[in-house]
Write a protein that holds these residues in place. Structure first.
Motif, short mmCIF file in Angstrom:
data_model
loop_
_atom_site.label_atom_id
_atom_site.label_comp_id
_atom_site.label_asym_id
_atom_site.label_seq_id
_atom_site.Cartn_x
_atom_site.Cartn_y
_atom_site.Cartn_z
N LEU A 1 10.35 -31.98 -27.84
CA LEU A 1 11.58 -31.55 -27.17
C LEU A 1 12.52 -30.85 -28.15
CD1 LEU A 1 12.35 -34.67 -24.94
CD2 LEU A 1 11.56 -32.42 -24.17
N LEU A 2 12.59 -31.42 -29.35
CA LEU A 2 13.52 -30.87 -30.35
C LEU A 2 13.09 -29.49 -30.83
CD1 LEU A 2 14.24 -34.17 -32.26
CD2 LEU A 2 15.86 -32.86 -30.89
N GLU A 3 11.78 -29.24 -30.74
CA GLU A 3 11.31 -27.91 -31.13
C GLU A 3 11.95 -26.81 -30.30
OE1 GLU A 3 7.06 -27.63 -31.15
OE2 GLU A 3 6.87 -29.13 -32.75
N LYS A 4 12.27 -27.18 -29.06
CA LYS A 4 12.91 -26.20 -28.19
C LYS A 4 14.27 -25.78 -28.73
CE LYS A 4 10.92 -27.37 -23.77
NZ LYS A 4 11.21 -28.39 -22.78
N LEU A 5 14.87 -26.65 -29.51
CA LEU A 5 16.16 -26.30 -30.12
C LEU A 5 15.95 -25.75 -31.54
CD1 LEU A 5 18.14 -29.48 -29.00
CD2 LEU A 5 18.47 -27.18 -28.14
N ASN A 6 14.70 -25.40 -31.84
CA ASN A 6 14.36 -24.90 -33.17
C ASN A 6 14.58 -25.92 -34.27
OD1 ASN A 6 13.25 -22.36 -32.85
ND2 ASN A 6 15.29 -21.46 -32.51
N LEU A 7 14.41 -27.19 -33.93
CA LEU A 7 14.59 -28.24 -34.92
C LEU A 7 13.23 -28.77 -35.35
CD1 LEU A 7 17.56 -30.10 -33.20
CD2 LEU A 7 17.65 -28.55 -35.16
N PHE A 8 12.86 -28.46 -36.57
CA PHE A 8 11.56 -28.87 -37.08
C PHE A 8 11.69 -29.81 -38.27
CE2 PHE A 8 11.02 -24.78 -35.05
CZ PHE A 8 9.93 -25.00 -34.21
N THR A 9 12.65 -29.54 -39.14
CA THR A 9 12.77 -30.33 -40.36
C THR A 9 14.12 -31.06 -40.38
OG1 THR A 9 13.86 -28.55 -41.57
CG2 THR A 9 11.46 -28.58 -41.62
N VAL A 10 14.22 -32.00 -41.31
CA VAL A 10 15.48 -32.71 -41.48
C VAL A 10 16.59 -31.71 -41.79
CG1 VAL A 10 16.71 -34.40 -42.89
CG2 VAL A 10 14.33 -34.82 -42.23
N ASP A 11 16.24 -30.73 -42.60
CA ASP A 11 17.21 -29.71 -42.96
C ASP A 11 17.72 -28.94 -41.73
OD1 ASP A 11 18.53 -28.51 -45.24
OD2 ASP A 11 17.49 -26.66 -44.65
N ASP A 12 16.81 -28.64 -40.82
CA ASP A 12 17.23 -27.97 -39.58
C ASP A 12 18.28 -28.81 -38.86
OD1 ASP A 12 15.41 -25.97 -40.02
OD2 ASP A 12 13.86 -26.85 -38.73
N LEU A 13 18.03 -30.10 -38.85
CA LEU A 13 18.93 -31.01 -38.16
C LEU A 13 20.30 -31.04 -38.85
CD1 LEU A 13 18.60 -32.72 -35.68
CD2 LEU A 13 17.70 -34.56 -37.08
N LEU A 14 20.27 -31.06 -40.18
CA LEU A 14 21.53 -31.08 -40.92
C LEU A 14 22.35 -29.83 -40.61
CD1 LEU A 14 20.42 -32.34 -44.45
CD2 LEU A 14 21.63 -33.62 -42.69
N HIS A 15 21.65 -28.72 -40.40
CA HIS A 15 22.35 -27.46 -40.14
C HIS A 15 22.50 -27.14 -38.66
CE1 HIS A 15 21.50 -26.93 -44.42
NE2 HIS A 15 22.59 -26.20 -44.40
N PHE A 16 22.16 -28.09 -37.83
CA PHE A 16 22.32 -27.89 -36.40
C PHE A 16 23.74 -28.29 -36.03
CE2 PHE A 16 21.63 -29.23 -31.90
CZ PHE A 16 21.16 -28.01 -31.44
N LEU A 17 24.55 -27.30 -35.72
CA LEU A 17 25.97 -27.57 -35.60
C LEU A 17 26.37 -28.03 -34.21
CD1 LEU A 17 27.64 -24.64 -37.46
CD2 LEU A 17 26.67 -26.75 -38.31
N ILE B 1 17.06 -34.61 -23.96
CA ILE B 1 17.76 -35.05 -25.17
C ILE B 1 19.23 -35.20 -24.80
CG2 ILE B 1 18.45 -34.45 -27.52
CD1 ILE B 1 15.57 -34.92 -27.54
N SER B 2 19.73 -36.41 -24.90
CA SER B 2 21.13 -36.62 -24.52
C SER B 2 22.05 -36.47 -25.72
CB SER B 2 21.30 -38.01 -23.91
OG SER B 2 21.14 -38.98 -24.95
N GLN B 3 23.33 -36.39 -25.42
CA GLN B 3 24.33 -36.30 -26.47
C GLN B 3 24.20 -37.48 -27.44
OE1 GLN B 3 26.14 -33.93 -28.05
NE2 GLN B 3 26.49 -33.24 -25.98
N LYS B 4 23.98 -38.64 -26.88
CA LYS B 4 23.89 -39.84 -27.69
C LYS B 4 22.69 -39.76 -28.64
CE LYS B 4 25.18 -44.44 -27.00
NZ LYS B 4 25.83 -45.16 -25.91
N VAL B 5 21.56 -39.30 -28.12
CA VAL B 5 20.36 -39.16 -28.95
C VAL B 5 20.63 -38.18 -30.09
CG1 VAL B 5 18.00 -38.28 -28.98
CG2 VAL B 5 18.74 -39.78 -27.13
N MET B 6 21.25 -37.05 -29.74
CA MET B 6 21.54 -36.04 -30.76
C MET B 6 22.43 -36.62 -31.85
SD MET B 6 20.04 -33.22 -30.72
CE MET B 6 20.64 -32.75 -32.31
N ARG B 7 23.44 -37.37 -31.44
CA ARG B 7 24.35 -37.95 -32.43
C ARG B 7 23.63 -38.93 -33.34
NH1 ARG B 7 29.08 -39.04 -28.21
NH2 ARG B 7 29.75 -36.88 -28.00
#
Ligand code: ADP
Ligand code: MG
Length: 683
Positions: free
Chosen positions: A18-34, A152-158
């Motif tokens: 699911l997260l791939e759909k948001l272009n999130l692949f690595t921890v770094d992607d997540l850190l820079h996901f604003l 993916i809910s807001q809570k999960v993202m947080r």
């Protein structure tokens, strides 16, 4: 930080997918996901003070049991009353039966949404619900709100953001040389990342935002400056030498006079082409301002010089349209034009490519199919690409590589404020056509209140009876293409059953296969379909001169520039055209913004206003520039910051005192740039 996201607790293969759909692949992607914003849960609105159209956060309790109502067509409606000390308000959710389960417990719930009036009653329509744990969360003044995807809910993202921060605590390397960072007054990377997700306070958020957008701009502008430097050092272009008498005769033979702006752009292009350096020029102008005509003249000059041209369009439909109009103008002048299409039979394709290689085709039109390796020119001199935001720099470069010292002309109908384009397109020179040919009737634009909807449909029926056609564009649903498609299909069904049942309707949306999409658009172009219900996909640019009405549902969800683009789809023929902006209960600012559209037809003026109203970061965030797709730029607060960064880049390139830092920055900038080009080329 390059570790895959699955190293974090709570992420299994399914969630990772699911997260791939948001272009999130690595921890770094997540850190820079604003976060797309922050919510201040201490600043709630009392129910008694709710105003129509404004987004509010209400802290309230349930005042009734949730009720499920079944509507016609399989729709469901969940209703519940909520209350705080000041009063009661009703919440309704359409087609979200699962909300019933979320509406439980005696805790305080936070309801986030907009109030609107439905059947005379004020309601919160489809609000999101947050259950916060006061003990844990109350200390946080600002909670991040992330862009989401289905599942993916807001809570999960947080929680993911928290996990990513924990995983990398103390390990975030600072990419900026320390001396430069301090000179520019920027905070450290670790602090920035942490506070962009969970700001300690507003000041920390400001510092974090400034640091991240500064860095992003710095690398971008450094790469641009570097590329431009490389290009200026090139001298392997070929001067385009042509018979000016013949060329001028072609201009004379046009059925119209070029506008002053067209003449100026043409002169700039010809001057570039006359040099023995490759041209790299952006030609900007509103839809219908006559860019294609100028491109055709440039192609003619190249033809006269004995070399070939290529014309690349984003879709097969547009390629076919360009082929038509180029033929109309250039064929009588002896230019041989052909189109390479995706679905061509192998034998025909082989012949065409052989002709091309022998120089028996002068101008080849097509989509990115032109980039394929077996497409070889005898002597390619000029590449024209249309609608530049659809192509990456990498693709343009690949096409230009099919010849030696090829000139490149990029056409874009997306007006960008001049100040911004001078900076952002630093690697391109810019020509602007900021004037429409005389005699164009402006598209009459108006905001249509809900109560006039039926009148509007009657107006459409009348126009269709008189030979016109209409587009109806569905609401943009941010982050959920599926919902957007649903709303298009739903609207299509309603109209086909109800107000527009007497006429031929069609529907296009982003989830259709390209062939289906093209079939629907072709039927509309051919006039077999009178009204086309569409998601914003039609923005890409179809030319149907007969279309005279553009209806945009929930216009407030689009940017001004985007609305202007959509409006540009009508008013291309001789009939008077109309653009109707629909929007439910609008806030004051939303209304003022939309009113600008009713006041001007000038895309550059609108782009400038749009940028002023939303700030350059937000403005850029909704644009899709080939080179520039980072959401980090959303943080850019004002144009001043962009200039500031440009000065730093100049300092780095010219001041020997900064040589050590400059080397690091330019190297990192090119590395990022190349990485980005690769990801663009893959799309
Ligand atoms: P664009 O590519 O910017 O959308 P086009 O070059 O396709 O615009 O021009 C739109 C229409 O206007 C075309 O039908 C073209 O023939 C016509 N046109 C172009 N330049 C002029 C002009 N100077 N005067 C009148 N009509 C023009
Ligand atoms: Mg055009």
């Amino acid at each position: 930080m390059e570790a895959p996201i699955s190293v974090l607790p709570g992420i299994g293969p399914q969630r990772a997918k699911l997260l791939e759909k948001l272009n999130l692949f690595t921890v770094d992607d997540l850190l820079h996901f604003l976060p797309r914003g922050y919510r201040d849960y201490n600043q709630t609105t009392l129910i008694a003070q709710v105003e129509l159209g404004e987004e509010v956060v209400i802290r309230a309790q349930l005042a009734s049991q949730p009720r499920e109502v079944r509507l016609r067509g399989g729709m469901t409606l969940i209703q519940v009353k909520i209350e705080d000390d000041s009063g009661l308000i009703e919440c309704v959710w359409f087609n979200q039966p699962f909300m019933k389960r979320a509406l439980t417990g005696e805790d305080s719930l936070y309801f986030i949404g907009r109030a609107s009036r439905r059947q005379g009653r004020v309601q919160l329509l489809n609000p999101t619900i947050e259950k916060l744990n006061p003990a844990k969360d109350e200390a946080l003044p600002l909670m991040p709100v992330y862009p989401l995807t289905q599942g993916i809910s807001q809570k999960v993202m947080r929680n993911l953001a928290i996990a990513a921060l924990e995983y990398s605590r103390g390990k975030i390397a600072d990419a900026l040389p320390q001396r430069l960072r301090q000179y520019c007054g920027l905070c450290e990377a670790g602090f920035a990342i942490e506070n962009i997700h969970f700001p300690k306070d507003r000041e920390a958020l400001r510092l974090a935002g400034r640091r991240l957008s500064f860095e992003e701009l710095l690398y971008f502008l450094a790469a641009v400056a570097h590329l431009k430097g490389e290009r200026l050092a090139l001298t392997d272009g070929q001067a385009c030498i042509y018979d000016a008498t013949k060329f001028n005769a072609a201009i004379e033979a046009l059925p119209y006079d070029l506008t002053g702006a067209q003449r100026r752009a043409l002169d700039e292009i010809l001057a570039d082409m006359a040099q023995n350096k490759p041209m790299n020029r952006l030609l900007q102008g509103d839809v219908g301002s006559g860019k294609t005509a100028i491109a055709a003249l440039a192609l003619y000059a190249v033809y006269l010089s004995g070399r070939q041209g290529a014309f690349m369009a984003p879709t097969e439909i547009l390629a076919a349209q360009h082929e038509e109009s180029l033929k109309e103008f250039l064929k009588p002048l002896g230019v041989r034009i052909a189109r390479l299409s995706g679905g061509m039979p192998a034998g025909k394709r082989r012949d065409l490519l052989a002709f091309l290689e022998r120089g028996q085709i002068d101008v080849l039109v097509g989509t990115h199919a032109l980039l394929q390796d077996d497409v070889r020119f005898q002597a390619l001199g000029l590449v024209v690409t249309d609608e530049q935001h659809r192509f990456g720099v990498g693709q343009r470069a690949r096409l230009a590589d099919k010849g030696k010292g090829v000139d490149v002309l990029v056409m874009s109908a997306t007006p960008i404020p001049r100040t911004l384009s001078l900076i952002l397109y630093g690697d391109l020179d810019v020509s602007v056509i900021d004037e429409l040919p005389p005699g164009r009737r402006p598209v009459q634009t108006s905001m249509v209140p809900e109560r006039k909807r039926a009148d509007m449909y009657r107006f459409i029926l009348k126009e269709v009876a008189a030979g016109g056609q209409a587009y109806i564009v569905c609401p943009l649903v941010e982050q959920s293409e599926t919902l957007e498609v649903h709303s298009a299909q739903e609207l299509y069904r309603q109209l086909a059953k109800g107000p527009l049942k007497e006429i031929a309707l069609g529907c296009v949306h982003g989830k259709m296969r390209p062939a289906e999409k093209e079939a629907a658009i072709s039927a509309f172009t051919a006039g077999e379909i009178k009204v086309l219900v569409a998601t914003s996909v039609i923005e890409v640019g179809v030319n149907v001169p007969n279309a005279s009405i553009m209806v945009i549902e929930n216009a407030e969800r689009f940017g001004l520039a985007q609305l202007h683009q959509l409006r540009g789809r009508v008013g291309r023929g001789s009939r008077q055209s109309y653009c109707f902006l629909m929007g439910g209960d609008l806030s004051q600012t939303a209304r003022e913004r939309l009113e600008l559209l009713t006041q001007t037809q000038n895309g550059f003026e609108l782009a400038q206003k749009d940028m002023e109203l939303r700030g350059p970061g937000e403005y850029l965030g909704t644009q899709q520039h080939g080179t520039l797709d980072s959401q980090l730029l959303r943080l850019t607060q004002n144009l001043q910051e962009v200039y500031e960064v440009r000065e730093i880049v100049e300092m780095l390139s010219s001041d020997a005192n900064w040589q050590v830092e400059a080397e690091l920055v330019f190297k990192a900038a090119m590395a990022r740039h190349v990485k980005r080009l690769k990801s663009i080329a893959m799309n």
